[in-house]
Design an enzyme around this catalytic site. Sequence first.
Site, PDB file in Angstrom:
ATOM      1  CG  LEU A 126      -1.958  -1.097   1.288  1.00 39.01           C
ATOM      2  CD1 LEU A 126      -2.656  -1.059   2.633  1.00 39.01           C
ATOM      3  CD2 LEU A 126      -2.971  -0.939   0.184  1.00 39.01           C
ATOM      4  CG  ASP A 186      -7.025   9.791   7.898  1.00 38.89           C
ATOM      5  OD1 ASP A 186      -8.109  10.100   7.377  1.00 38.89           O
ATOM      6  OD2 ASP A 186      -6.326  10.586   8.554  1.00 38.89           O
ATOM      7  CG  LEU A 187      -8.160   1.832   4.907  1.00 36.13           C
ATOM      8  CD1 LEU A 187      -8.631   0.984   6.080  1.00 36.13           C
ATOM      9  CD2 LEU A 187      -8.949   1.490   3.637  1.00 36.13           C
ATOM     10  CG  ASP A 188      -4.514   0.198   5.492  1.00 37.45           C
ATOM     11  OD1 ASP A 188      -4.684  -0.357   6.595  1.00 37.45           O
ATOM     12  OD2 ASP A 188      -4.935  -0.283   4.429  1.00 37.45           O
ATOM     13  CD  GLU A 189      -3.553   7.829   4.444  1.00 39.26           C
ATOM     14  OE1 GLU A 189      -3.551   8.937   5.022  1.00 39.26           O
ATOM     15  OE2 GLU A 189      -3.903   7.669   3.273  1.00 39.26           O
TER      16      GLU A 189
END
Length: 288
Positions: free
Chosen positions: A200, A230-233
């Site tokens: 990602l 915040d998805l995957d952040e």
Amino acid sequence: MSRTRANEFVLTIACPDRPGIVYAVSSFLVQHSGNIVDSAQFDDRLDDRFFMRVHFETLDAKVTLEQLREGFEDVAQSFQMTWQLHDAFARFRTLILVSSFGHCLNDLLFRWRTGALNIEIPGIVSNHTDFADLAATYRVPFHHIPVTPDTKGAAEARLVGLIEDLDIHLVVLARYMQILSDDLCKRLEGRAINIHHSFLPSFKGARPYHQAYDRGVKQIGATAHYVTGDLDEGPVIEQDVIRVDHRYGPDELVTAGRDVESQVLSRAVKWHAEQRVLLNGHRTVVFR
């Protein structure tokens, strides 16, 4: 006087940087019969923030955790500290969430059972039933909470209820393929850890390892981070990579990726449970 694990503690602090912090902490420990076992500190000069982790023992067995917390309050206020003080060996009650890939779950269960992780696992939650038998092998209660677009709100309410009823300190998304709501992410801020492959954002969507194979990547990796809206952040705790080459087909990449995902997640859980991870805005300070 004999020393036992019962009178060892960990103090973590974060505060604006200014002279006298280490002296104030050390003086407090001396006044409470404290002896430093291990200490680490970091001065973030760019943001003018100071971070410290102190593992100490009290030579007077009568000194309690409550007394230490009450006594440290004045020091903390004078330096505007965000701080935590815990029993060094208190186990973090950890709820593991999983979907259809069980490599991270299996690794965490094994490390927990062998004493490599300072956690308790009072429950496992899954939106599938694939790993009910694995949970039974370890005698860990398994909670099947199916999730569909129509039931997502009710399913998350059940999950929140479990977190509260089981007095959960840490939630681990061990390849749990469901997105948590913003409200739940905020509720779990700093105490929910996720794992994902480090492709990602280059390889988003389904079958990332097959996408990586098509691009001929030469290394694959994984990232463990705190969960945010915040998805995957979220703030990164740990990352690792391994080298691959043209001999790796898609299946071999998947196998290698699972190994590195398991290792990265277990290290992140271990460091969190040992109170080695401090939040620094969108980043982390990790005293390994």
